[in-house]
Write a protein that holds these residues in place. Sequence first.
Motif, mmCIF file in Angstrom:
data_model
loop_
_atom_site.group_PDB
_atom_site.id
_atom_site.type_symbol
_atom_site.label_atom_id
_atom_site.label_comp_id
_atom_site.label_asym_id
_atom_site.label_seq_id
_atom_site.Cartn_x
_atom_site.Cartn_y
_atom_site.Cartn_z
ATOM 1 N N GLY A 148 -3.767 -9.061 -5.452
ATOM 2 C CA GLY A 148 -5.068 -9.644 -5.151
ATOM 3 C C GLY A 148 -5.919 -8.782 -4.243
ATOM 4 O O GLY A 148 -7.067 -9.140 -3.953
ATOM 5 N N ARG A 149 -5.386 -7.647 -3.775
ATOM 6 C CA ARG A 149 -6.146 -6.718 -2.955
ATOM 7 C C ARG A 149 -6.265 -5.380 -3.685
ATOM 8 O O ARG A 149 -5.449 -5.072 -4.555
ATOM 9 C CB ARG A 149 -5.456 -6.531 -1.594
ATOM 10 N N PRO A 150 -7.243 -4.562 -3.324
ATOM 11 C CA PRO A 150 -7.425 -3.289 -4.029
ATOM 12 C C PRO A 150 -6.251 -2.341 -3.823
ATOM 13 O O PRO A 150 -5.749 -2.180 -2.712
ATOM 14 C CB PRO A 150 -8.699 -2.716 -3.402
ATOM 15 N N THR A 151 -5.808 -1.738 -4.889
ATOM 16 C CA THR A 151 -4.828 -0.662 -4.876
ATOM 17 C C THR A 151 -5.480 0.558 -5.519
ATOM 18 O O THR A 151 -6.622 0.493 -5.998
ATOM 19 C CB THR A 151 -3.574 -1.049 -5.666
ATOM 20 N N GLN A 152 -4.755 1.665 -5.562
ATOM 21 C CA GLN A 152 -5.298 2.834 -6.248
ATOM 22 C C GLN A 152 -5.568 2.514 -7.717
ATOM 23 O O GLN A 152 -6.583 2.935 -8.283
ATOM 24 C CB GLN A 152 -4.334 4.013 -6.121
ATOM 25 N N GLY A 153 -4.672 1.754 -8.345
ATOM 26 C CA GLY A 153 -4.863 1.389 -9.745
ATOM 27 C C GLY A 153 -6.138 0.610 -9.949
ATOM 28 O O GLY A 153 -6.878 0.826 -10.920
ATOM 29 N N MET A 154 -6.442 -0.321 -9.042
ATOM 30 C CA MET A 154 -7.676 -1.109 -9.154
ATOM 31 C C MET A 154 -8.894 -0.205 -9.020
ATOM 32 O O MET A 154 -9.865 -0.309 -9.788
ATOM 33 C CB MET A 154 -7.691 -2.197 -8.079
ATOM 34 N N ALA A 155 -8.878 0.692 -8.022
ATOM 35 C CA ALA A 155 -10.017 1.588 -7.808
ATOM 36 C C ALA A 155 -10.247 2.495 -9.011
ATOM 37 O O ALA A 155 -11.387 2.697 -9.448
ATOM 38 C CB ALA A 155 -9.785 2.412 -6.538
ATOM 39 N N TYR A 156 -9.163 3.051 -9.570
ATOM 40 C CA TYR A 156 -9.299 3.946 -10.722
ATOM 41 C C TYR A 156 -9.764 3.178 -11.966
ATOM 42 O O TYR A 156 -10.550 3.696 -12.766
ATOM 43 C CB TYR A 156 -7.979 4.645 -11.005
ATOM 44 N N ALA A 157 -9.288 1.947 -12.131
ATOM 45 C CA ALA A 157 -9.729 1.139 -13.274
ATOM 46 C C ALA A 157 -11.215 0.796 -13.149
ATOM 47 O O ALA A 157 -11.950 0.776 -14.150
ATOM 48 C CB ALA A 157 -8.890 -0.136 -13.364
ATOM 49 N N LEU A 158 -11.653 0.521 -11.916
ATOM 50 C CA LEU A 158 -13.075 0.263 -11.694
ATOM 51 C C LEU A 158 -13.910 1.489 -12.045
ATOM 52 O O LEU A 158 -14.952 1.377 -12.702
ATOM 53 C CB LEU A 158 -13.299 -0.143 -10.232
ATOM 54 N N ALA A 159 -13.437 2.656 -11.636
ATOM 55 C CA ALA A 159 -14.143 3.892 -11.974
ATOM 56 C C ALA A 159 -14.174 4.103 -13.486
ATOM 57 O O ALA A 159 -15.205 4.525 -14.050
ATOM 58 C CB ALA A 159 -13.473 5.087 -11.288
ATOM 59 N N GLU A 190 0.911 -6.214 -16.332
ATOM 60 C CA GLU A 190 -0.288 -5.756 -17.032
ATOM 61 C C GLU A 190 -1.541 -5.976 -16.186
ATOM 62 O O GLU A 190 -2.573 -5.362 -16.418
ATOM 63 C CB GLU A 190 -0.423 -6.484 -18.378
ATOM 64 N N ILE A 191 -1.455 -6.850 -15.195
ATOM 65 C CA ILE A 191 -2.607 -7.184 -14.364
ATOM 66 C C ILE A 191 -2.811 -6.080 -13.318
ATOM 67 O O ILE A 191 -1.949 -5.849 -12.481
ATOM 68 C CB ILE A 191 -2.411 -8.544 -13.670
ATOM 69 N N ILE A 192 -3.950 -5.421 -13.368
ATOM 70 C CA ILE A 192 -4.257 -4.358 -12.411
ATOM 71 C C ILE A 192 -4.923 -4.931 -11.168
ATOM 72 O O ILE A 192 -4.654 -4.499 -10.048
ATOM 73 C CB ILE A 192 -5.154 -3.289 -13.061
ATOM 74 N N PHE A 193 -5.789 -5.910 -11.347
ATOM 75 C CA PHE A 193 -6.441 -6.560 -10.204
ATOM 76 C C PHE A 193 -6.678 -8.021 -10.552
ATOM 77 O O PHE A 193 -7.139 -8.340 -11.646
ATOM 78 C CB PHE A 193 -7.772 -5.887 -9.859
ATOM 79 N N ALA A 194 -6.348 -8.898 -9.629
ATOM 80 C CA ALA A 194 -6.495 -10.333 -9.858
ATOM 81 C C ALA A 194 -7.206 -10.966 -8.671
ATOM 82 O O ALA A 194 -7.123 -10.479 -7.541
ATOM 83 C CB ALA A 194 -5.128 -10.984 -10.053
ATOM 84 N N ILE A 241 -2.725 5.318 -15.645
ATOM 85 C CA ILE A 241 -1.462 5.461 -16.378
ATOM 86 C C ILE A 241 -0.450 6.259 -15.562
ATOM 87 O O ILE A 241 0.735 5.905 -15.493
ATOM 88 C CB ILE A 241 -1.719 6.135 -17.739
ATOM 89 N N GLU A 242 -0.917 7.320 -14.915
ATOM 90 C CA GLU A 242 -0.021 8.207 -14.172
ATOM 91 C C GLU A 242 0.599 7.538 -12.945
ATOM 92 O O GLU A 242 1.632 7.989 -12.434
ATOM 93 C CB GLU A 242 -0.774 9.468 -13.756
ATOM 94 N N LEU A 243 0.000 6.463 -12.465
ATOM 95 C CA LEU A 243 0.598 5.726 -11.354
ATOM 96 C C LEU A 243 1.913 5.064 -11.763
ATOM 97 O O LEU A 243 2.746 4.743 -10.914
ATOM 98 C CB LEU A 243 -0.377 4.657 -10.843
ATOM 99 N N ASN A 244 2.072 4.817 -13.064
ATOM 100 C CA ASN A 244 3.303 4.231 -13.601
ATOM 101 C C ASN A 244 3.609 2.869 -12.959
ATOM 102 O O ASN A 244 4.763 2.555 -12.663
ATOM 103 C CB ASN A 244 4.483 5.188 -13.406
ATOM 104 N N GLN A 245 2.590 2.081 -12.774
ATOM 105 C CA GLN A 245 2.747 0.766 -12.143
ATOM 106 C C GLN A 245 2.511 -0.391 -13.115
ATOM 107 O O GLN A 245 2.813 -1.536 -12.795
ATOM 108 C CB GLN A 245 1.754 0.627 -10.977
ATOM 109 N N TYR A 246 1.994 -0.092 -14.281
ATOM 110 C CA TYR A 246 1.542 -1.162 -15.176
ATOM 111 C C TYR A 246 2.124 -0.983 -16.574
ATOM 112 O O TYR A 246 2.270 0.135 -17.055
ATOM 113 C CB TYR A 246 0.004 -1.171 -15.241
ATOM 114 N N THR A 247 2.446 -2.101 -17.196
ATOM 115 C CA THR A 247 2.953 -2.095 -18.567
ATOM 116 C C THR A 247 2.315 -3.239 -19.335
ATOM 117 O O THR A 247 1.969 -4.279 -18.749
ATOM 118 C CB THR A 247 4.483 -2.271 -18.599
ATOM 119 N N LEU A 248 2.162 -3.043 -20.634
ATOM 120 C CA LEU A 248 1.617 -4.098 -21.477
ATOM 121 C C LEU A 248 2.654 -5.203 -21.637
ATOM 122 O O LEU A 248 3.838 -4.934 -21.839
ATOM 123 C CB LEU A 248 1.219 -3.540 -22.841
ATOM 124 N N GLY A 249 2.194 -6.452 -21.549
ATOM 125 C CA GLY A 249 3.097 -7.583 -21.685
ATOM 126 C C GLY A 249 2.592 -8.548 -22.735
ATOM 127 O O GLY A 249 1.785 -8.185 -23.605
#
Length: 350
Positions: free
Chosen positions: A208-219, A270-274, A246-254
């Motif tokens: 629920g808080r910004p991570t690198q994945g959230m920032a990169y997805a926003l970009a 699969e959720i990058i930001f909630a 993708i390179e963060l290797n934190q997310y997978t399709l579900g």
Amino acid sequence: MKSYNIKQRVKVFVLMCTAILAGCTNLDETIYSSYTDENFPSSPKQYASMTGPIYVAAQKLFDNNLYELQEMGTDEIIVPTRGGDWYDGGRYVDMHYHNWTPSHVLVTNAWNTGFNAIGTCNQVLNQFENLEDTDDKEKTVAEIKIMRAWFYYNMMDAYGNIPIVTRFDQSVDAPTVNSRKEVFDFIANEIEENAMFLDEEATALNYGRPTQGMAYALAAKLYLNAEVYVGQPMWEKAEEFCNKVIELNQYTLGDYFEMFKPDNGADEKEIIFAVPFDSNKATGNRWQLRTLHFSHRNTFSLTATPYNGWCVAPGFFDSYQEEDIRKKVFLWGQQYDANGNPMEYSGVNV
């Protein structure tokens, strides 16, 4: 005897007053029940607590008409007027026929909610200015700025040219309206300068808080739509930031349908930001009440009766092939209660 008692009481009273006055010469007290610059904030948990209003503002953003503003002018959501229900001054009819104006209630509500959220970010940032520089402060400030960039992205997407306000103590005069290109560049720069300070790993602690994945997805979203926003396609930049996610290797399709169940959470990879909600501490997000029929209360054992409101335009629904798995997000045809019995409402099958 009465005279003696009175004299004794007077003496006692005078002695008590003298003792009280003597004890009140030192008025310096250590206060433990108030927040001051010296005692708060002083830890990562306290930093996080200061940012709480920002995430409350995020909850309000889509509960206060931004979602309607985005979807009700498309084929995805239509709100029919049923008898006296859901006319609401014609606001939904206007959205469907693209007859909204700058003073339309959905337009003004979404604007006010979005810029109140931006103001909240600026207010919290202002509180951090005089704090001692630490790694925890640096990370928290980065989170706030990325959240502000996310709010700005939503406002720019909906309204185009908007003011860029970055100070809570900025002049009360009306701010200058910036071009969409300027807002685009501001968001891109905020991501570039702050993403590196965010958590790389997505965990239950930063859900629920910004991570690198959230920032990169926003970009990535920003650059994916660059041709609309600034008149210039930026496909390579969009690909660059997609690859960063993708390179963060934190997310997978579900499983798509599992991801949107009421008990979802940090385990859904699969959720990058909630924007988290729950039924007790963070209420809202009750879209099921706006979309389901009254009688669906018996189908899903709901504690509240739905409003029989929003639905999808038939042409949009029919655009899906029969075997398309995405069609399962809709309810159509004869409906049944929890026991499998056909539902009726006012003597008519639902």
